[in-house]
Design a protein around this motif. Structure first.
Motif, PDB file in Angstrom:
ATOM      1  N   GLY A  37      -1.481  -1.070  -0.921  1.00 27.99           N
ATOM      2  CA  GLY A  37      -2.346  -0.393   0.047  1.00 27.99           C
ATOM      3  C   GLY A  37      -3.449   0.433  -0.565  1.00 27.99           C
ATOM      4  O   GLY A  37      -4.403   0.792   0.112  1.00 27.99           O
ATOM      5  N   ASN A  38      -3.338   0.750  -1.848  1.00 33.05           N
ATOM      6  CA  ASN A  38      -4.403   1.501  -2.513  1.00 33.05           C
ATOM      7  C   ASN A  38      -5.552   0.559  -2.812  1.00 33.05           C
ATOM      8  O   ASN A  38      -5.348  -0.551  -3.311  1.00 33.05           O
ATOM      9  N   PHE A  39      -6.759   1.003  -2.536  1.00 28.04           N
ATOM     10  CA  PHE A  39      -7.926   0.148  -2.741  1.00 28.04           C
ATOM     11  C   PHE A  39      -7.997  -0.361  -4.174  1.00 28.04           C
ATOM     12  O   PHE A  39      -8.320  -1.517  -4.420  1.00 28.04           O
ATOM     13  N   SER A  40      -7.646   0.479  -5.144  1.00 23.74           N
ATOM     14  CA  SER A  40      -7.736   0.095  -6.553  1.00 23.74           C
ATOM     15  C   SER A  40      -6.671  -0.937  -6.947  1.00 23.74           C
ATOM     16  O   SER A  40      -6.779  -1.559  -7.996  1.00 23.74           O
ATOM     17  N   ASP A  41      -5.650  -1.126  -6.104  1.00 21.95           N
ATOM     18  CA  ASP A  41      -4.575  -2.086  -6.401  1.00 21.95           C
ATOM     19  C   ASP A  41      -4.672  -3.373  -5.592  1.00 21.95           C
ATOM     20  O   ASP A  41      -3.773  -4.207  -5.643  1.00 21.95           O
ATOM     21  N   ILE A  72       1.802   3.077  -2.117  1.00 17.67           N
ATOM     22  CA  ILE A  72       1.462   2.822  -0.714  1.00 17.67           C
ATOM     23  C   ILE A  72       1.265   1.322  -0.541  1.00 17.67           C
ATOM     24  O   ILE A  72       0.637   0.659  -1.386  1.00 17.67           O
ATOM     25  N   TYR A  73       1.789   0.795   0.562  1.00 18.29           N
ATOM     26  CA  TYR A  73       1.680  -0.628   0.867  1.00 18.29           C
ATOM     27  C   TYR A  73       1.208  -0.814   2.300  1.00 18.29           C
ATOM     28  O   TYR A  73       1.490   0.006   3.176  1.00 18.29           O
ATOM     29  N   LEU A  74       0.509  -1.915   2.532  1.00 13.85           N
ATOM     30  CA  LEU A  74       0.195  -2.372   3.879  1.00 13.85           C
ATOM     31  C   LEU A  74       1.257  -3.406   4.208  1.00 13.85           C
ATOM     32  O   LEU A  74       1.379  -4.428   3.519  1.00 13.85           O
ATOM     33  N   LEU A  75       2.082  -3.112   5.217  1.00 16.24           N
ATOM     34  CA  LEU A  75       3.189  -4.001   5.577  1.00 16.24           C
ATOM     35  C   LEU A  75       2.821  -4.840   6.791  1.00 16.24           C
ATOM     36  O   LEU A  75       2.410  -4.309   7.828  1.00 16.24           O
TER      37      LEU A  75
END
Length: 133
Positions: A37-41, A72-75
C-alpha cells in the motif's frame, strides 16, 4: 514515531488481540490479494491468500509467503465475489503456521460497514451452497 509503532506491534500477541476485539468475526474462506500500500513499494508483487475470518475492523489471512508486519497493504477482499470494497490495512501480526503457510492479521484503516459485511457474507454463503449442489 517509530517507538510508538514498535510499542504497538509488541502488544499484538494472540491473547491481546482477541481481548481488544470489538466486532463480530465471520469465519469465511475468501480469496484475498494483498498489494503493497505504500507508494514507494508499489513495484513489489501482490501476494494472494485465503481469509480465515473477517470483521468490520480487520481480517486474518493465510498466505504461502511472508507478509511484513507493520507494513501497509491494499487488500482486495474477494473481488466481485463478496462485493466488499478494497481496503487499506496494516499487518499487525504474522506467524508461520508451518512450512509454506503464514498467518497474518490485518487491521483496517477504515471499518467496513456492518450491513455491507453481513450482506457480503450472505452472498458468499449462497455462492458456496450453489457450488455444493
Amino acid at each position: 514515531n517509530d517507538n510508538d509503532l514498535i510499542a504497538e506491534l509488541a502488544t499484538n500477541t494472540r491473547a491481546e488481540v482477541e481481548s481488544r476485539r470489538t466486532h463480530a468475526r465471520f469465519t469465511v474462506a475468501l480469496p484475498i490479494v494483498a498489494t503493497p500500500g505504500n507508494f514507494s513499494d508499489r513495484l513489489r508483487p501482490a501476494t494472494a491468500g485465503t481469509s480465515v475470518d473477517l470483521s468490520q475492523g480487520g481480517c486474518l489471512v493465510l498466505f504461502e509467503q511472508a507478509i511484513q508486519v507493520g507494513d501497509i497493504y491494499l487488500l482486495d477482499l474477494a473481488g466481485t465475489q463478496s462485493g466488499l470494497p478494497q481496503v487499506y490495512a496494516r499487518c499487525v501480526r504474522a506467524r508461520m503456521v508451518h512450512d509454506g503457510a503464514v498467518e497474518a492479521g490485518f487491521s483496517f484503516f477504515t471499518q467496513l460497514d456492518a450491513n455491507d459485511l453481513r450482506e457480503a457474507m450472505r452472498r458468499c454463503a449462497s455462492a458456496d451452497a450453489r457450488r455444493a449442489a
